[in-house]
Design a protein around this motif. Structure first.
Motif, PDB file in Angstrom:
ATOM      1  N   LEU A  42      15.260  -1.543  -7.154  1.00  0.00           N
ATOM      2  CA  LEU A  42      15.641  -0.738  -5.994  1.00  0.00           C
ATOM      3  C   LEU A  42      16.307   0.558  -6.451  1.00  0.00           C
ATOM      4  O   LEU A  42      16.041   1.629  -5.907  1.00  0.00           O
ATOM      5  CB  LEU A  42      16.580  -1.520  -5.077  1.00  0.00           C
ATOM      6  N   GLN A  47      10.365   0.437  -3.321  1.00  0.00           N
ATOM      7  CA  GLN A  47      10.567   0.012  -1.944  1.00  0.00           C
ATOM      8  C   GLN A  47       9.903  -1.342  -1.751  1.00  0.00           C
ATOM      9  O   GLN A  47       8.887  -1.633  -2.377  1.00  0.00           O
ATOM     10  CB  GLN A  47       9.979   1.033  -0.981  1.00  0.00           C
ATOM     11  N   VAL A  48      10.480  -2.136  -0.894  1.00  0.00           N
ATOM     12  CA  VAL A  48       9.953  -3.471  -0.629  1.00  0.00           C
ATOM     13  C   VAL A  48       8.779  -3.348   0.340  1.00  0.00           C
ATOM     14  O   VAL A  48       8.891  -2.681   1.370  1.00  0.00           O
ATOM     15  CB  VAL A  48      11.052  -4.379  -0.050  1.00  0.00           C
ATOM     16  N   MET A  57       7.290  -5.125  -4.555  1.00  0.00           N
ATOM     17  CA  MET A  57       7.866  -3.786  -4.509  1.00  0.00           C
ATOM     18  C   MET A  57       6.856  -2.755  -4.994  1.00  0.00           C
ATOM     19  O   MET A  57       6.013  -3.052  -5.831  1.00  0.00           O
ATOM     20  CB  MET A  57       9.130  -3.757  -5.362  1.00  0.00           C
ATOM     21  N   ASP A 117       8.309  -0.560   5.601  1.00  0.00           N
ATOM     22  CA  ASP A 117       8.785  -0.729   4.223  1.00  0.00           C
ATOM     23  C   ASP A 117      10.254  -0.341   4.091  1.00  0.00           C
ATOM     24  O   ASP A 117      10.997  -0.965   3.338  1.00  0.00           O
ATOM     25  CB  ASP A 117       7.929   0.079   3.250  1.00  0.00           C
ATOM     26  N   THR A 121      13.092  -2.826   2.852  1.00  0.00           N
ATOM     27  CA  THR A 121      13.969  -2.449   1.735  1.00  0.00           C
ATOM     28  C   THR A 121      15.428  -2.609   2.138  1.00  0.00           C
ATOM     29  O   THR A 121      16.237  -3.149   1.372  1.00  0.00           O
ATOM     30  CB  THR A 121      13.663  -1.004   1.284  1.00  0.00           C
ATOM     31  N   HIS A 125      18.313  -5.162   0.500  1.00  0.00           N
ATOM     32  CA  HIS A 125      19.656  -4.706   0.110  1.00  0.00           C
ATOM     33  C   HIS A 125      20.723  -5.564   0.791  1.00  0.00           C
ATOM     34  O   HIS A 125      21.677  -6.009   0.147  1.00  0.00           O
ATOM     35  CB  HIS A 125      19.869  -3.242   0.512  1.00  0.00           C
TER      36      HIS A 125
END
Length: 189
Positions: A42, A47-48, A57, A117, A121, A125
Motif C-alpha cells: 500500500l 491499490q486493492v 493489488m 478500488d 483500498t 487500510h
C-alpha cells in the motif's frame, strides 16, 4: 535484508518496465496473514482490486496516488492525488462498533472501477488497524455479495474466512482482530 530499500527498488524497476511496455500495471497477491507485506505494498502505491483468495493489488502507471491519513481523533481519511492537487476522497469514522463512511463530493469523477478500488483500498487500510468494517445490520446481511471485492462488509466477511482457515491449519494470525457489532454473528462454513 528488510529495511534496505531492495523491495522498493525491485517493484519500482518492474513497474517502470511494465509501463514502458504499456502494460495495465503490476499485479500481486498478498496474504492477509502477512499484514506487514500488505502495508508495504500500500505504501508503494498499490491499490486493492479484490480479495477472493488473497488481497489482490494493482499498481497502475499514471494512476492517481491514494494516501491514507490518520490522526489522534476517530477519523480516518483517504486522499487522492499528489501535492497541491490532492483532495479528500473518503472519510471513515467509528461509531461504537459501527463504521461510518462518507464519499466526499468533488471533481473530477473517478469512474466506477476507480472508485470501487479506492473504497477497497480504504477498507484494507481500516482492517489493518482493526477498525470496524460493518456499517449496519442490513449491509452485513448482504456481505456475501461482496466476498470477492467491493464493499467493506465483504472484506470483513472474507477476513473471517481467511483467519478461520489459518487457525484450522495451525497458522498464526498477526492481523488485528476484526470487530463484530453486538447482535450480529459471523458467517458459517
Amino acid at each position: 535484508w528488510r529495511g534496505q530499500g531492495l523491495g522498493r527498488a525491485v517493484i519500482d524497476t518492474v513497474s517502470d518496465a511494465a509501463a514502458a511496455e504499456e502494460s495495465v500495471g503490476l499485479r500481486l497477491d498478498a496474504d492477509w496473514l502477512q499484514p506487514q507485506a500488505i502495508r508495504f505494498y500500500l505504501h508503494l502505491g498499490f491499490q486493492v482490486t479484490h480479495w477472493k483468495h488473497a488481497i489482490h493489488m494493482l499498481r497502475r502507471p499514471g494512476a492517481p496516488r491514494l494516501r491514507y491519513q490518520t490522526d489522534e481523533t476517530r477519523v480516518r481519511r483517504l486522499l487522492i492525488g499528489d501535492g497541491d492537487a490532492e483532495r479528500l476522497l473518503w472519510t471513515a469514522t467509528r461509531d461504537g462498533d459501527w463504521l461510518r463512511l462518507a464519499l466526499q463530493p468533488g471533481e473530477p469523477p473517478l469512474g466506477r472501477l476507480a472508485e470501487r478500488d479506492a473504497l477497497a483500498t480504504l477498507a484494507v487500510h481500516l482492517a489493518l488497524e482493526g477498525f470496524p468494517l460493518i456499517r449496519d445490520a442490513e449491509r452485513w446481511k448482504e456481505a456475501y455479495h461482496w466476498s470477492e471485492g467491493g464493499e467493506p462488509e465483504g472484506l470483513a466477511r472474507r477476513i473471517w474466512f481467511f483467519e478461520q482457515y489459518a487457525h484450522r491449519c495451525g497458522h498464526r494470525v498477526d492481523a488485528p482482530p476484526q470487530v463484530l457489532p453486538a447482535g450480529l454473528c459471523w458467517p458459517t462454513w
